[in-house]
Design an enzyme around this catalytic site. Structure first.
Site, PDB file in Angstrom:
ATOM      1  N   ARG A   1      38.590  23.618 -13.357  1.00 29.23           N
ATOM      2  CA  ARG A   1      37.297  23.171 -13.865  1.00 29.23           C
ATOM      3  C   ARG A   1      36.546  24.434 -14.246  1.00 29.23           C
ATOM      4  O   ARG A   1      37.055  25.218 -15.052  1.00 29.23           O
ATOM      5  CB  ARG A   1      36.569  22.290 -12.835  1.00 29.23           C
ATOM      6  CG  ARG A   1      35.510  21.391 -13.485  1.00 29.23           C
ATOM      7  CD  ARG A   1      34.824  20.451 -12.513  1.00 29.23           C
ATOM      8  NE  ARG A   1      33.901  21.149 -11.615  1.00 29.23           N
ATOM      9  CZ  ARG A   1      33.158  20.533 -10.706  1.00 29.23           C
ATOM     10  NH1 ARG A   1      33.219  19.221 -10.560  1.00 29.23           N
ATOM     11  NH2 ARG A   1      32.340  21.214  -9.926  1.00 29.23           N
TER      12      ARG A   1
ATOM     13  N   LYS B   1      23.625  15.370  -5.014  1.00 26.93           N
ATOM     14  CA  LYS B   1      23.926  14.638  -6.259  1.00 26.93           C
ATOM     15  C   LYS B   1      24.652  13.325  -6.007  1.00 26.93           C
ATOM     16  O   LYS B   1      24.547  12.404  -6.788  1.00 26.93           O
ATOM     17  CB  LYS B   1      24.744  15.512  -7.201  1.00 26.93           C
ATOM     18  CG  LYS B   1      26.153  15.723  -6.716  1.00 26.93           C
ATOM     19  CD  LYS B   1      26.953  16.621  -7.647  1.00 26.93           C
ATOM     20  CE  LYS B   1      28.413  16.576  -7.245  1.00 26.93           C
ATOM     21  NZ  LYS B   1      29.134  17.809  -7.499  1.00 26.93           N
TER      22      LYS B   1
HETATM   23  C1  LIG Z   1      29.542  18.258  -6.396  1.00 25.20           C
HETATM   24  C2  LIG Z   1      29.723  19.663  -6.119  1.00 25.20           C
HETATM   25  C3  LIG Z   1      29.752  20.109  -4.796  1.00 25.20           C
HETATM   26  C4  LIG Z   1      29.646  19.174  -3.620  1.00 25.20           C
HETATM   27  O1  LIG Z   1      30.781  18.347  -3.526  1.00 25.20           O
HETATM   28  P1  LIG Z   1      30.979  17.298  -2.346  1.00 25.20           P
HETATM   29  O2  LIG Z   1      32.373  16.827  -2.537  1.00 25.20           O
HETATM   30  O3  LIG Z   1      29.962  16.236  -2.544  1.00 25.20           O
HETATM   31  O4  LIG Z   1      30.784  18.003  -1.056  1.00 25.20           O
HETATM   32  C5  LIG Z   1      29.899  21.457  -4.587  1.00 25.20           C
HETATM   33  N1  LIG Z   1      30.012  22.333  -5.605  1.00 25.20           N
HETATM   34  C6  LIG Z   1      29.993  21.938  -6.885  1.00 25.20           C
HETATM   35  C7  LIG Z   1      30.140  22.961  -7.960  1.00 25.20           C
HETATM   36  C8  LIG Z   1      29.850  20.607  -7.191  1.00 25.20           C
HETATM   37  O5  LIG Z   1      29.825  20.212  -8.470  1.00 25.20           O
END
Ligand SMILES: *Cc1c(COP(=O)(O)O)cnc(C)c1O
Length: 372
Positions: A133, A38
């Site tokens: 969260r 993402k």
């Molecule tokens: C974005 C996200 C990740 C990955 O995070 P990074 O900091 O890019 O490694 C993992 N788990 C969830 C639930 C996320 O929203």
């Protein structure tokens, strides 16, 4: 119209080395990596690389990115990272193998959708361990919900449990937090009479425990994007030495459109800037500065861009301009020259989300790039 600048140079050799390094180290600790795409707009090229470099699945918070990777022929399996909207469950079942979950009503609705589509779906139920969260705050309730999925939702498979840290609440992943997650897992396993397949300990920030060799045994899954994609936060913000990662996987090039020597303190009544903020300014006399043709509309906060030339600092910007102090820069910059920046995570997120920013994929040819 095809624009030349600004453009984003994506170095696939360095990305590959980052991915291999992280997935190898995780594998040695018994941890599978979900490659999270993402942060780079779900680019299929990067998704494919993640899978080739040892990620066992691909993850995104956005269904659209998962669908476009599917359509580009990238083999999954796919994990949906944002707990889903009720209104997207049909698409979730169609396109994703697994999703993160934190609401009983959504899990029940998922069962109905699976029945209707004659399909099954895997879920990872999330615990909140203080980051505030997603996830269950009440862990007894969470265990009950896991048992409910196991016993009463035949089309929804309880793959495991997980946690997210270091996002809203900025909470550091520690061995203690991982032990709390493992305790919940043991309670679930005792109630359902089998092992969970997945105990997912978090994102890039949890990778620090793998790096330090302090990840408790039993955590067998991490969801990693940022630290592989642009490797900035852990080496530079957390200041962790010897991560063995390339910080320069992506370079943003922007063109100089004005160079002048001007006062550093604005002249007149200071009200608010174009974004409704009231910034403060330090009077440093007259200094040489330039404008490059890139702005917040391209990369979010231009203040978070990292100029590659020594002696250049970012003064600020507006939607389409970025102002640089170049008084101390050795290079004699001219209008039309190109200035290069490394990106912080939000810059990468915004830059790759635009479809009008040209992307150029490159490989290293025998150069010896720096490691952070
Ligand atoms: C974005 C996200 C990740 C990955 O995070 P990074 O900091 O890019 O490694 C993992 N788990 C969830 C639930 C996320 O929203």
């Amino acid at each position: 119209m095809k624009r030349q600048f600004p453009r984003l140079i994506i170095n696939l050799s360095r990305l590959r080395q980052n991915m291999l390094h992280v997935t190898d180290l995780c594998r040695q600790s018994g941890i599978q990596v979900c490659g999270v795409i993402k942060g780079c707009g779900g680019l299929p090229t990067i998704a494919r690389l993640f899978r080739l470099c040892g990620a066992s699945e691909l993850g995104s918070s956005r269904l659209e990115q998962i669908i476009s990777c599917h359509e580009a022929g990238i083999p999954g399996p796919y994990l949906l990272l944002r707990i889903p909207m009720l209104s997207e469950l049909e698409e979730v079942v169609r396109w994703c193998d697994t999703s993160l979950q934190s609401e009983l009503s959504v899990l029940n609705a998922l069962e109905e959708v699976c029945q209707r589509l004659n399909s099954t779906h895997r879920v990872i139920v999330m615990a909140d361990l203080g980051d505030l969260r997603e996830g269950f705050w009440n862990h007894d309730e969470m265990v009950d919900v896991c048992v409910h999925v196991e016993k009463h939702l035949p089309h929804v498979h309880l793959a495991g449990i997980g946690v997210n840290l270091g996002c809203y609440g900025s909470i550091q992943p520690t061995a203690d937090k991982m032990h709390s997650l493992l305790t919940i897992a043991h309670h679930v396993e005792a109630r359902i009479g089998r092992k969970l397949e997945v105990i997912s300990g978090g994102a890039s920030s949890s990778y620090t425990l793998v790096h330090w060799g302090t990840m408790p045994a039993g955590i067998n899954h991490l969801r990693i994007g940022e630290t592989v994609l642009n490797a900035h936060d852990l080496p530079y913000v957390w200041k962790i030495p010897n991560m063995g990662l390339h910080p320069d996987t992506m370079v943003l090039q922007a063109e100089v459109v004005e160079i002048k020597t001007k006062p550093t303190y604005p002249v007149g009544n200071i009200i608010i800037d174009a974004f409704g903020n009231k910034p403060t300014y330090v009077d440093r006399g007259f200094r040489k500065r330039c404008i490059v043709a890139i702005g917040r509309a391209d990369v979010g906060d231009v203040e978070q861009l990292i100029p590659r030339d020594k002696g250049i600092t970012v003064l600020g910007g507006s939607s389409d301009h970025c102002l640089l102090d170049i008084q101390d820069c050795k290079r004699n910059l001219q209008v039309g020259d190109i200035v290069e920046f490394l990106l912080s995570y939000p810059n990468m997120l915004y830059a790759t989300a635009r479809n009008d920013l040209p992307l150029h994929f490159t490989e290293d040819n025998g150069e010896d790039p720096e490691l952070a």
